[in-house]
Design a protein around this motif. Structure first.
Motif, PDB file in Angstrom:
ATOM      1  N   GLY A 219       3.839 -33.678 194.745  1.00 11.74           N
ATOM      2  CA  GLY A 219       4.632 -32.650 194.068  1.00 11.74           C
ATOM      3  C   GLY A 219       3.765 -31.726 193.227  1.00 11.74           C
ATOM      4  N   LEU A 220       2.743 -32.302 192.573  1.00 13.40           N
ATOM      5  CA  LEU A 220       1.811 -31.480 191.801  1.00 13.40           C
ATOM      6  C   LEU A 220       1.076 -30.499 192.704  1.00 13.40           C
ATOM      7  N   TYR A 221       0.657 -30.993 193.870  1.00 14.24           N
ATOM      8  CA  TYR A 221      -0.066 -30.122 194.801  1.00 14.24           C
ATOM      9  C   TYR A 221       0.860 -29.052 195.368  1.00 14.24           C
ATOM     10  N   ALA A 222       2.127 -29.394 195.537  1.00 18.48           N
ATOM     11  CA  ALA A 222       3.099 -28.386 195.968  1.00 18.48           C
ATOM     12  C   ALA A 222       3.198 -27.277 194.928  1.00 18.48           C
ATOM     13  N   GLY A 223       3.188 -27.667 193.660  1.00 16.81           N
ATOM     14  CA  GLY A 223       3.220 -26.679 192.592  1.00 16.81           C
ATOM     15  C   GLY A 223       1.990 -25.781 192.611  1.00 16.81           C
ATOM     16  N   MET A 224       0.838 -26.370 192.886  1.00 21.31           N
ATOM     17  CA  MET A 224      -0.397 -25.579 192.939  1.00 21.31           C
ATOM     18  C   MET A 224      -0.376 -24.583 194.094  1.00 21.31           C
ATOM     19  N   LEU A 225       0.291 -24.925 195.181  1.00 18.36           N
ATOM     20  CA  LEU A 225       0.416 -23.992 196.303  1.00 18.36           C
ATOM     21  C   LEU A 225       1.025 -22.670 195.854  1.00 18.36           C
TER      22      LEU A 225
END
Length: 272
Positions: A219-225
């Motif tokens: 989910g954190l990496y989705a936010g970074m996208l």
């Protein structure tokens, strides 16, 4: 001398809980096989809930940034525990809790190993989609402030670039051990408040200690996208996902699921 009339079955102290877990594992398989769309939506909801509560936690950490660091981290951990409480009590599908459920089901021969693996992969993919949907909806709002984006980037860097594979693996084990031991205990209670308390306890420990939860991290990496794509080292992201996944399975699937399945009977002893 008092005669010992106990049998081995008397040592199965949480047999009812294990039977409940196996029953739920079977229902998960039925839902996946017969109504895959429903299973997908339940998995998406878990990812969505994790992501939206992650944003809540980031807001708390940034808005209380002037306070003692330990107090701020504890507040963030307590806030994030809401996510798993909502997921479990709404019967949504989360990969890391499924590690325990489906492993117990496999141990008692209620599910085949290939089906277990397929459900794991499908659940994880749809968990990630839930996070992507949340951040896609949030992108064109002002909910994520510059300070929150900075905190998000710092958290991602610490989990990817700065972390070794071994640290990720061990933290993944500890994370899902605490989560699933909390869920396992919560299953022994019928009222919602008791369930919520014990579910939250495991989450507070893992978040406060900075352990690795593969779906939370995804989910954190989705936010970074959506908010800081160029700052991500994607090979290190892959490293984190792989070893957090393995560690989470060991912690939840083996250290909790397989252990308590074994402690409550041999593989051919359960009749649902």
């Amino acid at each position: 001398m008092l005669k010992n009339e106990k049998s081995i079955k008397d040592t199965y102290t949480s047999r009812e809980t294990v039977e409940s877990i196996v029953s739920q594992a079977q229902m998960k398989e039925v839902m996946y096989n017969q109504t895959p769309a429903r299973y997908a939506f339940k998995s998406i909801m878990s990812g969505f809930l994790l992501a939206i509560v992650t944003v809540f936690m980031l807001a708390i950490k940034t808005q209380f940034s002037g306070a003692l660091e330990g107090v701020v981290n504890l507040l963030g951990a307590i806030a994030f525990s809401l996510a798993l409480v909502l997921i479990v009590l709404t019967n949504s599908e989360l990969l890391t809790s499924n590690f325990m459920y489906l492993t117990v089901g496999w141990y008692y021969k209620a599910l085949k190993l290939n089906k277990v693996m397929i459900i794991f992969i499908a659940c994880f993919i749809f968990n990630i989609i839930g996070g992507l949907i949340l951040f896609a909806l949030m992108k064109f709002t002002h909910i994520m402030t510059p300070d929150m984006i900075k905190a998000l980037t710092k958290t991602v860097d610490s989990k990817t670039i700065e972390a070794t594979w071994y640290a990720i693996l061990v933290k993944g084990i500890f994370c899902n051990f605490f989560i699933n031991i909390g869920i396992y205990i919560s299953l022994q209670f019928k009222d919602g408040l008791s369930k919520a308390f014990f579910i939250a306890c495991g989450v507070v420990v893992f978040v406060f200690m900075g352990y690795e939860h593969v779906v939370f991290n995804a989910g954190l990496y989705a936010g970074m996208l959506f908010y800081n794509f160029d700052a991500v080292a994607w090979l290190d992201v892959l490293k984190n996902i792989v070893f957090a996944f393995i560690g989470n399975y060991i912690g939840g699937g083996i250290f909790v699921g397989l252990l308590y399945a074994y402690l409550n009977g041999h593989r051919d002893s359960l009749k649902i």
